[in-house]
Design a protein around this motif. Structure first.
Motif, short mmCIF file in Angstrom:
data_model
loop_
_atom_site.label_atom_id
_atom_site.label_comp_id
_atom_site.label_asym_id
_atom_site.label_seq_id
_atom_site.Cartn_x
_atom_site.Cartn_y
_atom_site.Cartn_z
N LEU A 178 42.94 44.56 38.59
CA LEU A 178 41.95 43.34 38.82
C LEU A 178 41.75 42.34 37.75
CD1 LEU A 178 40.29 41.94 40.67
CD2 LEU A 178 38.44 43.46 40.30
N GLN A 229 40.84 46.62 48.66
CA GLN A 229 39.82 46.27 47.69
C GLN A 229 39.77 45.05 47.66
OE1 GLN A 229 41.26 47.29 43.56
NE2 GLN A 229 39.47 46.64 42.87
N LEU A 232 40.11 42.40 44.46
CA LEU A 232 41.53 42.25 44.32
C LEU A 232 42.03 41.36 45.40
CD1 LEU A 232 43.59 43.24 42.44
CD2 LEU A 232 44.10 45.06 43.98
N SER A 275 41.01 37.81 44.29
CA SER A 275 41.57 37.43 42.96
C SER A 275 42.83 37.01 42.97
CB SER A 275 41.09 38.35 42.08
OG SER A 275 39.83 38.56 41.65
N THR A 276 43.55 37.93 43.93
CA THR A 276 44.96 37.67 44.04
C THR A 276 45.54 36.45 44.80
OG1 THR A 276 45.39 40.18 44.21
CG2 THR A 276 47.19 38.88 44.72
#
Length: 1178
Positions: free
Chosen positions: A569, A606, A609, A612-613
């Motif tokens: 992350l 998640q 995650l 952010s991805t």
């Protein structure tokens, strides 16, 4: 018990379990024996018996369980103990007996009611015992006694203490009596409040007696009064503060005058001569004046932290006095002086800035300005100390400076040169402890974050080496802090937002290797790993072009970290940062392997995650489109449809924003998956949950999609798919098939598509107008058509559609309510696009069509809300006159629309229109007054507006209506007050003194408003005042969040207490208030605990009548849960367990199966939620 040494040590402990097992009379026998043995001459036997007694007391069941054993045993023990304490032969027996008595009073004080006066008579003489240890334990026992004793015994005790303080037999006993007063106040401050008037003058008088210990106790007593009885201390604060300031400098044996020359000479000859007659052999070890200074500093800290309202006075008198004492020579005292000053800074911290953003300068900024002016003196007093040997005083300096830099960002800019040597010294000094380094680094971090980069540029050379050394420190906490500082330093060395002359290149070789070493290490602390990744990300973002050959190997390490579950992350966030760097870092070598890894993260369960991805992918596609191959993109695309779902609107929104980027950059790829993505998006559009950000993201996506010009999804196809569910519902159905929200979403999407394809738009508009006219169309189609016309008409002039106006007006008489309101919404919005033609017509209709008036007023509201102010100006007078004709309408619905129109219209020209509203306050009809007050409510928004300054001047007049004779006017006045307190507290903060009495007045139950209504055979009571009371309590709750510092919390609690016994709705509200109060002002709640617990207990133990209806059971259940939540909140207050009422109630909860299970389920709920404290911080 055999007197055999080997048995002894374990014997007393085995008594505990025994108590629970044997019969009552046997316990009494055990206790009797122990008591007699306690008075024995053999020391060993005595010790063992006293341990035994303590064990027995600890094991006795609490009184609430209804066991008589406890009461009987206590009576036995108490009689024996008071005897033992009274016989002053052997001090150690006395001490043990006092100890056991304290134990018993603290745990089972309530059970001993009948003995309280005997205990008091037995304890008071001990305060004059020749042995100080006996006095001390007697004070502790009295402290436990006052928690549970009756009012009369408490008064007897205070009278006795007062009399003895007045007698002042010897300094030694006076000291003890003052300690006793302070002890009682600490344990049961709320009870001593009423006696303070008499106590304080005596203690003030003893401050002037020349005895340091006595003075120390006086200040400790003051401190305890300030913390425990803030209200009663109010009149004495200035005199106590004066004394504190006088004695904080009290250092008779030391001369500070020669400080400047750095020659710290002790006064030797002359100083001692003067004191010759009092102390012949005076040495520095006997000097306990530091204790007086310390007590005075602690007392000041208590005053500062409890009296936010005196901030300006504090900065005038107290701040300079404290600053001048930073040179204190005694470490312990210095620490408390720093604490007092830090407390002052914390009080100055501007309350949440958004609450006071507008029009709130002025009063709230004065303390900040005063502080700004004192910063040079603070630095002057501290900067030399930063290089002292003493670690404790350096840590004190740094924590004070850290607080200062947070309260006034930028205030140290001119003083950086004075601070840097001290920072470097603490980081590099071999004798510094780890904590010292950590404190220095965390100060440096705050300093770097809160000041402009250029002020540090001259000092980078001095700072950097010591910070880099800390990165290599073996202790992980130091490394971790150092990496945070380095990350901030990188931004300072080379800010990318504007050009600086400072050259960063020479420092890269210092920064990079240290960070790299930590980035490579696999076996270090998790936090260090994460911060090394973030720090390296920042280095590449700001200095990537200076790394030359080091760049690629470092990026490869990022790739490794991306594959590790623990660091992925943080790495995604670091890569996002690097990809957005203006230096255009070359990421090609890692994209081929990196992109599929990122794509796989979209499948992980998640949420952080995923988000952010998606951000990382979005930036990569925007900035690196030429390096990405279509195959890579397609791998990502297949993961996206699943992410679009109404179960997680935020993830959906970010996914759709990414799709929009893709549609702009790779139009060809989008067409391949448009089918599966669109199916999900259409489903979202038709969902009742869609709104705000996600809806706007979908609109942007559709516009981007239509512009890709791919055949599969052209304009006609998209419109058809969007509107399909509405048209397929057929014409017969009279009701709407989809949720109301879905119609708005579809209309907005279709309108967005037609604005993206201006050629297609006119045909679509005509089509919808025809749909409305067609007798075949069901209400669903008509509603959608009107909403679409509203969206388009707001921005485009639709005068080409000749029949539009007629069509809309005809719909006003439709049988369906939904169609009527959609038509009125359309008329308003179409008028915005064409005011000249529509507005005069609308005003004429409102005047001449009483039947349609309500709908037309709604249209007018849309016009006023959506039109730009300058285009409305020519019509303001006509609209105003028209609205005023209707502000006395008997129909409340109409009145509230009129009020909203008036309020929104006032925003167009506040200087002229606000005074007109104010004039209406004197209108005869209560309807007119309530309309005007409601209109003001609509002028208040949570954003700054030009009207704010004018409102601040006159909102007081509108709030006068809180005293209006008419109930309804009072209710809308409360709604106005609540709205102001919630959205713009700055408007009302200074009026609270005059408004609060009227507000509190509305919380009372009015008997004259309760009437009985006969419904068939039943009589039913109706309380007409309930709505107003509810509104008043809602205002009180809002004030807690926005104006806590302006409330007299004790007065406030009186009304909360009344609410706890009121109607169901109000009890629910006050339970929530109580839970909030336990967090915000625990001390005040503690003082009132007895009175607050009673209603909670009553609620938790009510039984519903057996034959009641289901709703009644549900209602009671909800009430009990809510009350139990309040109890759970009360239990989080520190020291709450000292309160006997609370102890008794919690044991009652534990012993009732129903209440215990309820309490447990509440605790489980609260464990799964984030706590309110942590939420406030974010």
């Amino acid at each position: 018990m055999p007197l055999n040494g080997s048995v002894h040590p374990r014997a007393p402990e085995s008594l505990g379990p025994l108590v629970g097992k044997v019969k009552e009379y046997q316990v009494e026998t055990i206790v009797d024996t122990l008591c007699t043995n306690m008075l024995s001459d053999k020391e060993q036997l005595r010790d063992i018996s006293s341990i035994g007694l303590k064990t027995v007391i600890a094991e006795l069941p609490p009184a609430a369980t209804g066991s008589t054993m406890t009461a009987n045993v206590c009576k036995k023990i108490t009689a024996q103990l008071t005897g033992a304490i009274g016989k002053q032969e052997d001090v150690s027996v006395q001490l043990e007996a006092l100890d056991i008595l304290s134990d018993m009073l603290s745990r089972l004080g309530g059970t001993l009611h009948s003995f309280h006066s005997n205990i008091l008579t037995c304890l008071l003489p001990q305060l004059t015992s020749p042995r100080l240890a006996v006095r001390k334990r007697a004070i502790i026992a009295l402290g436990h006694l006052v928690l549970t004793c009756s009012g009369s015994i408490f008064s007897e005790l205070t009278e006795h203490l007062l009399a003895e303080l007045k007698r002042n037999e010897s300094t030694s006993t006076t000291r003890t009596y003052i300690q006793c007063v302070a002890g009682i106040s600490r344990q049961a401050g709320h009870r001593i409040g009423e006696h303070l008037e008499k106590i304080i003058p005596l203690i003030v008088q003893y401050c002037n007696v020349d005895d340091d210990e006595l003075r120390e106790y006086c200040f400790q007593a003051f401190e305890s009064f300030v913390r425990r009885c803030p209200k009663e201390m109010d009149p004495h604060i200035s005199s106590v503060m004066g004394l504190c300031l006088k004695y904080i400098t009290f250092d008779p044996n030391y001369n500070y005058d020669n400080e400047e020359e750095e020659e710290e000479m002790m006064e030797t000859e002359n100083g001692e001569d003067e004191e010759q007659e009092s102390d012949d052999e005076y040495s520095d070890d006997d000097d306990i004046s530091w204790k007086v200074r310390r007590a005075a500093a602690k007392c000041l800290e208590a005053i500062v932290s409890s009296r936010h309202d005196l901030l300006q006075d504090f900065y005038t008198t107290l701040s300079p006095a404290l600053i001048s004492r930073f040179k204190e020579r005694e470490e312990n005292v210095k620490a408390d002086i720093f604490n007092a000053y830090i407390s002052l800074l914390k009080q100055t911290l501007p309350t949440q800035s958004w609450l006071h953003s507008s029009g709130a300068s002025g009063k709230d900024d004065v303390p900040l300005t005063m502080l700004q002016n004192q910063v040079p003196n603070i630095i002057k007093a501290l900067h030399k100390q930063l290089k002292e040997k003493s670690i404790k005083s350096r840590q004190g300096c740094f924590s004070l400076l850290t607080e200062l830099a947070s309260v006034l960002p930028g205030c140290l800019a001119d003083h950086i040169p004075a601070l840097i040597p001290g920072i470097v010294f603490s980081l590099a000094d071999k004798s510094s402890s780890s904590n010292m380094r950590i404190d220095t680094l965390s100060f440096l971090h705050v300093l770097l974050c809160n000041h402009q980069p250029e002020v540090f540029h001259p000092h980078v050379k001095a700072l950097l080496p010591s910070v880099v050394t800390c990165i290599g420190d073996p202790f992980y906490k130091i490394t971790s802090e150092a990496l945070l500082v380095t990350q901030q330093l990188v931004k300072v060395i080379r800010p990318l937002d504007k050009a600086y002359t400072f050259d960063a290149k020479p420092y890269v070789k210092d920064l990079f290797p240290g960070t790299l070493k930590r980035l490579k290490a696999a076996d270090i602390d998790q936090e260090v790993k994460e911060r090394a990744i973030s720090c390296m990300g920042q280095i590449i973002y700001n200095l990537g072009d200076h790394l030359s050959t080091d760049l690629q190997p470092t990026l490869k390490i990022f790739l490794e970290r991306l594959k590790n579950e623990i660091t992925r992350l943080t790495t995604v966030k670091a890569l996002t940062l690097i990809a957005s760097s203006p230096l255009k870092i070359d990421l090609r070598p890692i994209l081929g392997e990196g992109l599929p890894i990122l794509a796989s993260f979209l499948r992980k369960n998640q949420r952080a995650l995923k988000l952010s991805t998606l951000n990382a992918l979005d930036i990569l596609v925007k900035n690196y489109s030429d390096s990405l191959k279509p195959a890579m993109i397609e791998a990502v695309l297949t993961e996206l449809p699943v992410l679009i779902t109404e179960n997680d609107m935020h993830v959906s929104q970010v996914t759709i924003m990414f799709l929009t980027t893709l549609a702009k950059v790779y139009p060809s790829c989008i067409s391949k998956i448009s089918g599966s993505v669109l199916a999900e998006i259409f489903q979202l559009v038709h969902s009742p949950l869609l709104q705000g950000g996600t809806l706007n993201a979908i609109i942007d996506f559709f516009q981007a999609l239509v512009l890709t010009k791919t055949a599969a999804m052209g304009y006609p196809e998209l419109v058809k798919q969007l509107t399909a569910p509405v048209y397929s519902s057929g014409s017969a159905g009279a009701s709407l098939t989809l949720h109301k929200q879905a119609y708005h979403s579809i209309a907005k999407c279709v309108a967005a598509l037609s604005s993206a394809c201006p050629k297609e738009a006119p045909a679509t508009v005509s089509q919808f107008v025809q749909d409305v006219k067609s007798p075949k169309s069901g209400p669903a189609v008509q509603v959608l058509a009107f909403l679409f016309l509203a969206e388009v008409g707001r921005t485009t002039n639709l005068s080409a559609q000749r029949e539009l106006r007629t069509v809309i007006l005809e719909a006003f008489s439709s049988p369906s309510e939904e169609v009527k309101s959609a038509a009125s919404y359309a008329l308003g919005n179409v008028s915005v696009g064409n005011l000249k033609e529509y507005l005069p017509f609308m005003l004429k209709e409102i005047g001449s069509q009483p039947k349609r008036q309500y709908l037309l007023l709604h249209s007018l509201k849309e016009v006023i809300s959506c039109s730009p102010a300058d285009s409305l100006t020519p019509y303001v007078e006509d609209i105003w006159a028209l609205l005023f004709k209707h502000c006395e309408c008997t129909e409340e619905g109409t009145r509230s629309v009129v009020a909203e129109c008036l309020g929104k219209l006032a925003l167009v020209n506040p200087a002229e229109l606000l005074p007109r509203l104010r004039k209406q306050l004197s209108a005869g009809s209560p309807h007119a007054r309530s309309t005007v007050v409601t209109a003001i409510k609509f002028t208040i928004t949570d954003q700054p507006q030009p009207i704010d300054a004018l409102l601040k001047g006159c909102i007081g007049d509108f709030l006068q209506t809180l005293q209006d004779p008419d109930l309804n006017v009072r209710r809308v006045a409360l709604a106005l007050f609540n709205s102001a307190a919630h959205n713009k507290p700055s408007l009302i903060r200074d009026l609270l003194n005059s408004v609060l009495p009227s507000l509190y007045n509305e919380t009372k139950v009015r008997r004259e408003l309760i009437r009985e209504v006969e419904m068939g055979p039943f009589k039913h009571t109706v309380d007409d005042g309930l709505d107003v009371r509810k509104a008043a309590f809602e205002c009180m709750y809002t004030l807690l969040e926005s104006c806590l510092d302006r409330l007299d919390i004790y007065d406030y609690l009186n009304h909360v207490e009344d609410g706890l016994k009121d109607h169901y709705d109000i009890r629910m509200l006050t339970f929530i208030m109580l839970a909030r109060l336990s967090v915000l002002c625990p001390n005040a709640v503690l003082q009132r605990l007895e009175r607050l617990i009673e209603p909670l207990r009553a609620t938790c133990s009510t039984k519903v009548k057996a034959g009641s209806v289901k709703q009644e059971f549900e209602k009671q259940d909800e009430l009990k849960r809510s009350a139990m939540r309040a109890v759970a909140a009360l239990l989080t207050i520190p020291e709450v367990e000292k309160s006997p009422a609370m102890a008794e109630f919690s044991s009652q909860i534990r012993s009732s199966p129903e209440m215990a299970s309820l309490f447990e389920s509440i605790q489980k709920d609260s464990a799964s939620l984030p706590t309110s404290e942590s939420m406030d911080m974010s």
